[in-house]
Design a protein around this motif. Structure first.
Motif, PDB file in Angstrom:
ATOM      1  N   ALA A 192       0.134  -6.979   7.102  1.00 51.57           N
ATOM      2  CA  ALA A 192      -0.974  -7.481   6.287  1.00 51.57           C
ATOM      3  C   ALA A 192      -2.231  -6.629   6.460  1.00 51.57           C
ATOM      4  O   ALA A 192      -2.525  -6.123   7.552  1.00 51.57           O
ATOM      5  CB  ALA A 192      -1.271  -8.928   6.660  1.00 51.57           C
ATOM      6  N   ARG A 193      -2.945  -6.446   5.336  1.00 48.21           N
ATOM      7  CA  ARG A 193      -4.213  -5.723   5.310  1.00 48.21           C
ATOM      8  C   ARG A 193      -5.218  -6.513   4.475  1.00 48.21           C
ATOM      9  O   ARG A 193      -4.829  -7.295   3.609  1.00 48.21           O
ATOM     10  CB  ARG A 193      -4.035  -4.333   4.663  1.00 48.21           C
ATOM     11  N   LYS A 194      -6.497  -6.263   4.716  1.00 49.97           N
ATOM     12  CA  LYS A 194      -7.529  -6.972   3.972  1.00 49.97           C
ATOM     13  C   LYS A 194      -7.562  -6.559   2.501  1.00 49.97           C
ATOM     14  O   LYS A 194      -8.022  -7.320   1.651  1.00 49.97           O
ATOM     15  CB  LYS A 194      -8.901  -6.717   4.604  1.00 49.97           C
ATOM     16  N   ASP A 195      -7.104  -5.337   2.191  1.00 54.83           N
ATOM     17  CA  ASP A 195      -7.171  -4.849   0.819  1.00 54.83           C
ATOM     18  C   ASP A 195      -5.855  -5.021   0.061  1.00 54.83           C
ATOM     19  O   ASP A 195      -5.656  -4.451  -1.007  1.00 54.83           O
ATOM     20  CB  ASP A 195      -7.600  -3.380   0.781  1.00 54.83           C
ATOM     21  N   ALA A 196      -4.951  -5.801   0.608  1.00 51.75           N
ATOM     22  CA  ALA A 196      -3.672  -6.066  -0.067  1.00 51.75           C
ATOM     23  C   ALA A 196      -3.318  -7.541   0.088  1.00 51.75           C
ATOM     24  O   ALA A 196      -3.797  -8.216   0.999  1.00 51.75           O
ATOM     25  CB  ALA A 196      -2.563  -5.198   0.520  1.00 51.75           C
ATOM     26  N   THR A 197      -2.484  -8.013  -0.821  1.00 50.97           N
ATOM     27  CA  THR A 197      -2.013  -9.393  -0.748  1.00 50.97           C
ATOM     28  C   THR A 197      -0.589  -9.430  -1.279  1.00 50.97           C
ATOM     29  O   THR A 197      -0.056  -8.414  -1.738  1.00 50.97           O
ATOM     30  CB  THR A 197      -2.923 -10.336  -1.551  1.00 50.97           C
ATOM     31  N   TYR A 198       0.053 -10.581  -1.221  1.00 49.48           N
ATOM     32  CA  TYR A 198       1.419 -10.699  -1.736  1.00 49.48           C
ATOM     33  C   TYR A 198       1.594 -12.039  -2.430  1.00 49.48           C
ATOM     34  O   TYR A 198       0.896 -13.011  -2.134  1.00 49.48           O
ATOM     35  CB  TYR A 198       2.446 -10.534  -0.604  1.00 49.48           C
ATOM     36  N   ARG A 199       2.541 -12.045  -3.368  1.00 46.13           N
ATOM     37  CA  ARG A 199       2.869 -13.247  -4.107  1.00 46.13           C
ATOM     38  C   ARG A 199       4.387 -13.399  -4.181  1.00 46.13           C
ATOM     39  O   ARG A 199       5.099 -12.409  -4.361  1.00 46.13           O
ATOM     40  CB  ARG A 199       2.270 -13.208  -5.520  1.00 46.13           C
ATOM     41  N   PRO A 200       4.903 -14.625  -4.068  1.00 49.87           N
ATOM     42  CA  PRO A 200       6.354 -14.845  -4.155  1.00 49.87           C
ATOM     43  C   PRO A 200       6.904 -14.408  -5.511  1.00 49.87           C
ATOM     44  O   PRO A 200       6.239 -14.541  -6.541  1.00 49.87           O
ATOM     45  CB  PRO A 200       6.492 -16.356  -3.967  1.00 49.87           C
TER      46      PRO A 200
END
Length: 202
Positions: free
Chosen positions: A155-163
């Motif tokens: 995990a990074r502050k400038d990235a995210t994820y979605r199912p």
């Protein structure tokens, strides 16, 4: 299993269990070391090494692997065929799409296949693994698909994820060669599956 030599005696063998990124085997280690006396357990992280190769070479006795195994490079046959190993399924991993925080896809609660149209897909292989893939998409380039456990790990502050709504997930399994089966390996898989000293073997 390894057997250590000392000046005056031979120490009982250790059970070497490999694990891949995204798997946290500490809970199983605590179960193994609680209660009755057992052989020493050695946990070996396989950060860059394929679990089937580690098994085949004898570097580990058992491994927590992600199934299905990734295809061998160059279309080569896998080091170990599925029929050559015991594989005890443990839990399923949900696939996610990792994107930059400012990507419009980050606004979705769940992503469908049609939502990915027009977005470039970066495979983990071309990015040198999950960490590289997260860094690539964080820079604003497309998306990468991986198990949720890997997305959380990197995990990074400038990235995210979605199912991903329409993709099959992967499964974590405890794997070991059929021709190297023994009571110690059987006992460990029982502990991993939650069997206690009072439980009957099935």
């Amino acid at each position: 299993m390894t057997r250590c030599e000392t000046d005056d005696q031979t120490v009982a063998p250790a059970l070497r269990v490999g694990f891949i990124p995204g798997v946290e085997p500490d809970v199983f280690a605590r179960r193994w070391r609680t209660g009755r006396e057992r052989v020493e357990l050695e946990l070996i992280p396989l950060d860059a090494r394929a679990p089937e190769e580690a098994l085949s070479s004898g570097a580990v006795d058992m491994v927590f692997a992600r199934l299905p195994w990734a295809a061998a490079p160059g279309g080569e046959a896998p080091v170990l065929e599925r029929e050559e190993v015991h594989a005890v399924p443990l839990w399923e991993e949900r696939p996610v799409a990792v994107v930059a925080k400012d990507n419009p896809l980050s606004l979705f609660d769940e992503i469908a296949e049609e939502d990915l149209e027009g977005e470039h897909h970066f495979s983990l292989e071309e990015c040198g693994g999950a960490k590289g893939a997260v860094a690539t998409v964080a820079a604003g380039h497309g998306y990468a698909v991986m198990p949720m456990s890997l997305a959380r790990l990197h995990a990074r502050k400038d990235a995210t994820y979605r199912p991903l709504a329409e993709r099959e997930g992967t499964r974590i399994a405890l794997v070991w060669p059929k021709d190297a089966d023994d009571d110690v390996r059987q006992e460990f898989q029982g502990v991993v599956r939650g069997r206690t000293a009072r439980s009957s073997r099935r």
